[in-house]
Write an enzyme that holds these catalytic residues in place. Structure first.
Site, PDB file in Angstrom:
ATOM      1  N   LEU A  52      36.366  44.734  47.049  1.00  0.00           N
ATOM      2  CA  LEU A  52      35.428  43.647  46.759  1.00  0.00           C
ATOM      3  C   LEU A  52      34.686  43.887  45.453  1.00  0.00           C
ATOM      4  O   LEU A  52      34.548  45.029  45.002  1.00  0.00           O
ATOM      5  CB  LEU A  52      34.445  43.444  47.914  1.00  0.00           C
ATOM      6  CG  LEU A  52      33.393  44.501  48.194  1.00  0.00           C
ATOM      7  CD1 LEU A  52      32.157  44.293  47.338  1.00  0.00           C
ATOM      8  CD2 LEU A  52      33.022  44.477  49.647  1.00  0.00           C
ATOM      9  N   HIS A  53      34.246  42.804  44.853  1.00  0.00           N
ATOM     10  CA  HIS A  53      33.514  42.881  43.584  1.00  0.00           C
ATOM     11  C   HIS A  53      32.785  41.559  43.376  1.00  0.00           C
ATOM     12  O   HIS A  53      33.215  40.517  43.841  1.00  0.00           O
ATOM     13  CB  HIS A  53      34.462  43.173  42.409  1.00  0.00           C
ATOM     14  CG  HIS A  53      35.606  42.219  42.323  1.00  0.00           C
ATOM     15  ND1 HIS A  53      36.707  42.307  43.157  1.00  0.00           N
ATOM     16  CD2 HIS A  53      35.824  41.157  41.527  1.00  0.00           C
ATOM     17  CE1 HIS A  53      37.552  41.335  42.869  1.00  0.00           C
ATOM     18  NE2 HIS A  53      37.040  40.616  41.884  1.00  0.00           N
TER      19      HIS A  53
END
Length: 163
Positions: A118-119
């Site tokens: 995730l980012h």
């Protein structure tokens, strides 16, 4: 029909794609400039998007390889939010945007290009940056070279750290 030449894309198209996670690979590199990392924290880092929506498009990424925000400890979640806030301030100084889009895409159906790490995206915006070229030509113009963006952001971060 008009043609738009983008020869710099050929390097990406013809290059060997890295195996594994692009974020973990970038974090493991020792040369932040080459990796496009503009700031490292204890639990997360800020990196330029190599294929940006707009000039200065940053991503804030946890060090931990996870696709699930709830799997990250509170300290990591907190640092992510702090780095997002800092990234916005750095971009305000470096590029004087008129607004921002901040968010994340989770899962393939959510639009995630990297599903397993995730980012958050921090995208600076200017009035008129979605003009006819994007709408009709399905083309974006990025007015600053990636190297210049990285250098300017690092200058802003160093000034902040020295004051």
């Amino acid at each position: 029909m008009q043609q738009l030449w983008t020869p710099w894309r050929m390097e990406y198209i013809s290059s060997d794609k890295p195996s594994g996670c692009i974020f973990c690979s970038a974090r493991a590199r020792s040369d932040d400039h080459e990796a496009l990392i503009v700031q490292r924290g204890a639990r997360a880092f800020v990196i330029l998007n190599k294929y940006p929506y707009n000039n200065g498009h940053l991503m804030v990424v946890p060090n931990a390889h996870s696709a699930n925000l709830s799997e990250l400890n509170t300290e990591t979640q907190t640092e992510l939010m702090q780095l997002i806030a800092r990234a916005i301030e750095w971009l305000k100084i470096a590029s004087q945007p008129q607004g921002f889009n901040v968010g994340m895409n989770l899962g393939k159906a959510g639009g995630a290009g990297v599903e397993d790490h995730l980012h958050f995206h921090v995208v600076p915006r200017w009035s008129g940056d979605t003009n006819y070229l994007s709408v009709l030509g399905e083309t974006r113009t990025i007015p600053q070279m990636m190297d210049d963006t990285w250098t300017r952001l690092r200058q802003v971060i160093k000034q902040e750290q020295s004051s």
